[in-house]
Design a protein around this motif. Structure first.
Motif, PDB file in Angstrom:
ATOM      1  N   LEU A   1       0.783  -1.096   0.104  1.00 38.79           N
ATOM      2  CA  LEU A   1       0.049  -0.062   0.131  1.00 38.79           C
ATOM      3  C   LEU A   1       0.905   1.260   0.076  1.00 38.79           C
ATOM      4  O   LEU A   1       0.597   2.191  -0.672  1.00 38.79           O
ATOM      5  CB  LEU A   1      -0.905  -0.019   1.337  1.00 38.79           C
ATOM      6  N   ASP A   2       1.920   1.300   0.800  1.00 36.29           N
ATOM      7  CA  ASP A   2       2.843   2.356   0.834  1.00 36.29           C
ATOM      8  C   ASP A   2       3.522   2.690  -0.431  1.00 36.29           C
ATOM      9  O   ASP A   2       4.023   3.737  -0.719  1.00 36.29           O
ATOM     10  CB  ASP A   2       3.857   2.077   2.112  1.00 36.29           C
ATOM     11  N   ARG A   3       3.744   1.521  -1.267  1.00 32.35           N
ATOM     12  CA  ARG A   3       4.411   1.877  -2.525  1.00 32.35           C
ATOM     13  C   ARG A   3       3.400   2.279  -3.730  1.00 32.35           C
ATOM     14  O   ARG A   3       3.901   2.754  -4.655  1.00 32.35           O
ATOM     15  CB  ARG A   3       4.753   0.402  -3.187  1.00 32.35           C
ATOM     16  N   LEU A   4       2.119   2.539  -3.496  1.00 36.46           N
ATOM     17  CA  LEU A   4       1.253   3.130  -4.367  1.00 36.46           C
ATOM     18  C   LEU A   4       1.401   4.477  -4.541  1.00 36.46           C
ATOM     19  O   LEU A   4       1.951   5.014  -3.344  1.00 36.46           O
ATOM     20  CB  LEU A   4      -0.139   2.727  -4.005  1.00 36.46           C
ATOM     21  N   PRO A   5       1.164   4.948  -5.608  1.00 36.73           N
ATOM     22  CA  PRO A   5       1.107   6.314  -5.803  1.00 36.73           C
ATOM     23  C   PRO A   5       0.118   7.056  -5.015  1.00 36.73           C
ATOM     24  O   PRO A   5      -0.898   6.413  -4.611  1.00 36.73           O
ATOM     25  CB  PRO A   5       0.674   6.604  -7.266  1.00 36.73           C
ATOM     26  N   ALA A   6       0.334   8.267  -4.409  1.00 34.01           N
ATOM     27  CA  ALA A   6      -0.504   8.933  -3.556  1.00 34.01           C
ATOM     28  C   ALA A   6      -2.141   8.887  -3.712  1.00 34.01           C
ATOM     29  O   ALA A   6      -2.804   8.650  -2.812  1.00 34.01           O
ATOM     30  CB  ALA A   6      -0.297  10.316  -3.314  1.00 34.01           C
TER      31      ALA A   6
ATOM     32  N   ALA B   1      -7.058   1.139  -8.335  1.00 32.51           N
ATOM     33  CA  ALA B   1      -6.044   0.840  -7.078  1.00 32.51           C
ATOM     34  C   ALA B   1      -5.918  -0.566  -6.495  1.00 32.51           C
ATOM     35  O   ALA B   1      -4.783  -0.773  -6.144  1.00 32.51           O
ATOM     36  CB  ALA B   1      -6.618   1.685  -6.295  1.00 32.51           C
ATOM     37  N   MET B   2      -6.889  -1.168  -6.706  1.00 28.47           N
ATOM     38  CA  MET B   2      -6.907  -2.674  -6.118  1.00 28.47           C
ATOM     39  C   MET B   2      -5.900  -3.508  -6.945  1.00 28.47           C
ATOM     40  O   MET B   2      -5.007  -4.359  -6.391  1.00 28.47           O
ATOM     41  CB  MET B   2      -8.228  -3.286  -6.053  1.00 28.47           C
ATOM     42  N   ARG B   3      -6.104  -3.151  -8.291  1.00 32.53           N
ATOM     43  CA  ARG B   3      -5.207  -4.023  -9.096  1.00 32.53           C
ATOM     44  C   ARG B   3      -3.691  -3.536  -9.028  1.00 32.53           C
ATOM     45  O   ARG B   3      -2.735  -4.580  -8.906  1.00 32.53           O
ATOM     46  CB  ARG B   3      -5.562  -3.712 -10.636  1.00 32.53           C
ATOM     47  N   ALA B   4      -3.638  -2.374  -8.839  1.00 32.93           N
ATOM     48  CA  ALA B   4      -2.076  -1.941  -8.500  1.00 32.93           C
ATOM     49  C   ALA B   4      -1.592  -2.382  -7.190  1.00 32.93           C
ATOM     50  O   ALA B   4      -0.454  -2.557  -6.921  1.00 32.93           O
ATOM     51  CB  ALA B   4      -1.921  -0.248  -8.539  1.00 32.93           C
ATOM     52  N   LEU B   5      -2.409  -2.517  -6.268  1.00 33.74           N
ATOM     53  CA  LEU B   5      -2.079  -2.984  -4.795  1.00 33.74           C
ATOM     54  C   LEU B   5      -1.682  -4.650  -5.156  1.00 33.74           C
ATOM     55  O   LEU B   5      -0.649  -4.900  -4.452  1.00 33.74           O
ATOM     56  CB  LEU B   5      -3.180  -2.982  -3.835  1.00 33.74           C
ATOM     57  N   GLU B   6      -2.368  -5.156  -5.725  1.00 31.45           N
ATOM     58  CA  GLU B   6      -2.208  -6.691  -6.056  1.00 31.45           C
ATOM     59  C   GLU B   6      -0.748  -6.654  -6.546  1.00 31.45           C
ATOM     60  O   GLU B   6      -0.018  -7.575  -6.282  1.00 31.45           O
ATOM     61  CB  GLU B   6      -3.215  -7.190  -7.027  1.00 31.45           C
ATOM     62  N   GLN B   7      -0.592  -5.987  -7.894  1.00 27.70           N
ATOM     63  CA  GLN B   7       0.497  -5.906  -8.392  1.00 27.70           C
ATOM     64  C   GLN B   7       1.952  -5.894  -7.581  1.00 27.70           C
ATOM     65  O   GLN B   7       2.932  -6.577  -7.274  1.00 27.70           O
ATOM     66  CB  GLN B   7       0.783  -5.091  -9.647  1.00 27.70           C
ATOM     67  N   ALA B   8       1.601  -4.720  -6.631  1.00 29.97           N
ATOM     68  CA  ALA B   8       2.601  -4.333  -5.698  1.00 29.97           C
ATOM     69  C   ALA B   8       2.968  -5.358  -4.686  1.00 29.97           C
ATOM     70  O   ALA B   8       4.188  -5.825  -4.361  1.00 29.97           O
ATOM     71  CB  ALA B   8       2.402  -3.013  -5.066  1.00 29.97           C
ATOM     72  N   TYR B   9       1.828  -5.857  -4.145  1.00 25.93           N
ATOM     73  CA  TYR B   9       1.883  -7.182  -3.161  1.00 25.93           C
ATOM     74  C   TYR B   9       2.818  -8.227  -3.659  1.00 25.93           C
ATOM     75  O   TYR B   9       3.510  -8.902  -2.942  1.00 25.93           O
ATOM     76  CB  TYR B   9       0.544  -7.360  -2.768  1.00 25.93           C
ATOM     77  N   PHE B  10       2.143  -8.727  -4.928  1.00 23.91           N
ATOM     78  CA  PHE B  10       3.074  -9.825  -5.527  1.00 23.91           C
ATOM     79  C   PHE B  10       4.527  -9.671  -5.731  1.00 23.91           C
ATOM     80  O   PHE B  10       5.452 -10.509  -5.476  1.00 23.91           O
ATOM     81  CB  PHE B  10       2.189 -10.398  -6.645  1.00 23.91           C
ATOM     82  N   ALA B  11       4.714  -8.207  -6.305  1.00 24.00           N
ATOM     83  CA  ALA B  11       6.317  -7.996  -6.570  1.00 24.00           C
ATOM     84  C   ALA B  11       7.017  -8.082  -5.084  1.00 24.00           C
ATOM     85  O   ALA B  11       8.103  -8.537  -5.207  1.00 24.00           O
ATOM     86  CB  ALA B  11       6.186  -6.594  -6.931  1.00 24.00           C
ATOM     87  N   LEU B  12       6.267  -7.605  -4.054  1.00 22.31           N
ATOM     88  CA  LEU B  12       7.244  -7.842  -2.778  1.00 22.31           C
ATOM     89  C   LEU B  12       7.191  -9.248  -2.405  1.00 22.31           C
ATOM     90  O   LEU B  12       8.121  -9.646  -1.685  1.00 22.31           O
ATOM     91  CB  LEU B  12       6.356  -6.998  -1.570  1.00 22.31           C
ATOM     92  N   LEU B  13       6.090  -9.993  -2.521  1.00 21.71           N
ATOM     93  CA  LEU B  13       6.268 -11.314  -2.196  1.00 21.71           C
ATOM     94  C   LEU B  13       7.404 -12.137  -3.010  1.00 21.71           C
ATOM     95  O   LEU B  13       8.121 -12.889  -2.578  1.00 21.71           O
ATOM     96  CB  LEU B  13       5.012 -11.919  -2.833  1.00 21.71           C
ATOM     97  N   GLY B  14       7.555 -11.733  -4.334  1.00 19.32           N
ATOM     98  CA  GLY B  14       8.638 -12.166  -5.316  1.00 19.32           C
ATOM     99  C   GLY B  14       9.890 -11.827  -4.583  1.00 19.32           C
ATOM    100  O   GLY B  14      10.749 -12.458  -4.718  1.00 19.32           O
ATOM    101  N   GLU B  15       9.940 -10.527  -4.202  1.00 19.89           N
ATOM    102  CA  GLU B  15      11.293 -10.290  -3.849  1.00 19.89           C
ATOM    103  C   GLU B  15      11.733 -10.749  -2.540  1.00 19.89           C
ATOM    104  O   GLU B  15      12.983 -11.114  -2.060  1.00 19.89           O
ATOM    105  CB  GLU B  15      11.241  -8.471  -3.324  1.00 19.89           C
TER     106      GLU B  15
END
Lengths: 278, 188
Positions: free
Chosen positions: B129-134, B171-185
């Protein structure tokens, strides 16, 4: 229901705000479309988890001081409101007295000079008995003029200061200046248009009330709305126009209402103001 | 029966400023959550909450009782946030207090809501969530943390309800992408 139509109702589905017929149609679509069903499940799960974040961490709980600070502010505000109309002349004069030693010295010196001047003028002159009363009136008028120019000087000086607090004090001195004082008016308008601090700009907008009878002020207020970068100040300026019942501002307000570059809250407020002024 | 926010603010508007205390008790926590989610700085967020209540007192006369109080308050909150951001422009970056911080351990016996969220790491979700644009973060915060209806969010953001729904979905789609990117990291 197509996939595109389904995506438009995802949010309502999560929030449980879909009508019965729409919900049935949506679920029927999910039954036939694997991709939408998978996405609805993935995002729906994130949607539920998202609401749990604040309760999971103390980071989202304010500190204990926030409440006490608020009640202090509210108390001070109420006290200010209650005491403002009851202020006697003595308190008003004391309120004028500056806090900084340098200003105190300057003011003391100015008062000394004024006192000497008045004393010199009031020295009895033989044969002047008949003209004594008009002369006294003249002296009072002169004294008043001196005091006004001193207030003007203090207000103008403070409004130039680096510190926002000092500039705020300068703006408050502007209340003491006569409404015909064009120098103070000009300084206030400059503050409204150029000061970097929003609170100072807002205070200057409030102070412009007493100069509202001047057409210069009204024109400047109208022009200033577009120059502002903060909706708060723009709204304060629009409120000022309503308070001054300035019907001539109507064309500019209409332009603001139709200007999509301007913040929507400001445009809505302009619409309300236009209704009040017409 | 408790007075509604709109009625209370109407009374404040008419000079009963002490009623602002009731509104403070009802709203200071959600407001703090909003600011802290947007700025990730507790001290600044507390200042902003103070600022919002002070601005509401100052502009109480401009409150229209037919307007939603919550929407009006969050409009003021957004303005306060924009003002402070402009003020802080050029200052040294480093206000992020929460970067990479882990949340406090969950209680031993998770409740039904926690059980519903099993399988998802809330700390990771918060980082996402913190990684999303404001603007994307804001709409999710208003919707999920503040529990605001889409109509109220539309009034705060000055747009149509349909636009809010579309933005929430994106925003939910973007959150999902960011979440799975972090999970991958994390698993990499």
């Amino acid at each position: 229901m197509t996939c595109d139509q389904a995506k438009l109702v995802f949010t309502d589905y999560w929030s449980q705000t879909l009508g019965e017929a729409q919900e049935l149609a949506f679920e029927a679509h999910l039954g036939t479309c694997d991709a939408c069903r998978a996405e609805a499940e993935r995002l729906g799960s994130l949607w539920k988890s998202l609401a749990l974040i604040p309760s999971e961490s103390k980071d989202f709980e304010p500190g204990v001081n926030l409440r006490s600070r608020f009640y202090e502010t509210l108390g001070a505000y109420r006290q200010g409101l209650e005491s403002a109309p009851k202020r006697g002349w003595r308190e008003r004069i004391f309120a004028l007295w500056p806090r900084e030693p340098a200003w105190q010295m300057g003011l003391s010196f100015a008062l000394l000079v004024i006192g000497l001047g008045v004393g010199y003028q009031m020295h009895p002159v033989k044969g002047a008995g008949v003209q004594e009363q008009p002369a006294a009136d003249q002296e009072v008028a002169q004294l008043r003029g001196e005091v006004n120019s001193m207030r003007q000087m203090v207000a103008l000086s403070l409004m130039q200061q680096q510190s926002a607090g000092e500039r705020l004090r300068g703006v408050s001195y502007a209340y003491q200046a006569p409404s015909s004082d064009t120098e103070v008016l000009s300084a206030l308008l400059t503050t409204v248009n150029q000061d970097q601090n929003v609170n100072v700009r807002l205070a200057a907008v409030d102070a412009l009330h007493r100069f509202g009878s001047s057409p210069v002020t009204r024109t400047a207020i109208v022009q200033s709305i577009r120059k502002q970068d903060t909706p708060l100040v723009q709204i304060a300026l629009i409120d000022l126009l309503v308070d001054l019942k300035d019907g001539t501002a109507a064309p500019e307000l209409s332009k603001i209402i139709n200007d999509e570059k301007i913040d929507s809250a400001v445009r809505q407020h302009a619409k309300w103001a236009l209704g009040k002024l017409q | 029966m408790n007075a509604t926010d709109n009625v209370l603010m109407g009374q404040v508007s008419n000079g009963e400023v002490a009623k602002m205390a009731v509104l403070f008790e009802r709203h200071h926590r959600p407001l703090f959550r909003y600011f802290v989610s947007m700025n990730r700085n507790r001290e600044l967020s507390e200042d902003l909450v103070q600022d919002v209540f002070f601005r509401m007192l100052r502009y109480r006369a401009s409150y229209d009782p037919n307007q939603s109080f919550t929407a009006w308050m969050y409009q003021i909150a957004r303005n306060a946030n924009v003002d402070q951001a402009q003020k802080r422009k050029g200052e040294v970056v480093g206000i992020d207090e929460f970067d990479d911080r882990r949340p406090e351990p969950a209680s031993d016996s998770p409740g039904p809501e926690q059980t519903a969220a099993k399988g998802q790491d809330l700390a990771l979700l918060r980082q996402a969530l913190d990684r999303l644009p404001a603007e994307k973060r804001e709409i999710l915060v208003l919707s999920r943390f503040q529990d605001m209806k889409y109509e109220e969010i539309a009034a705060v953001l000055g747009c149509e309800v349909g636009t809010v729904k579309v933005r929430v979905f994106r925003a939910m789609r973007a959150l999902e992408q960011a979440y799975f990117a972090l999970l991958g990291e994390r698993t990499a």
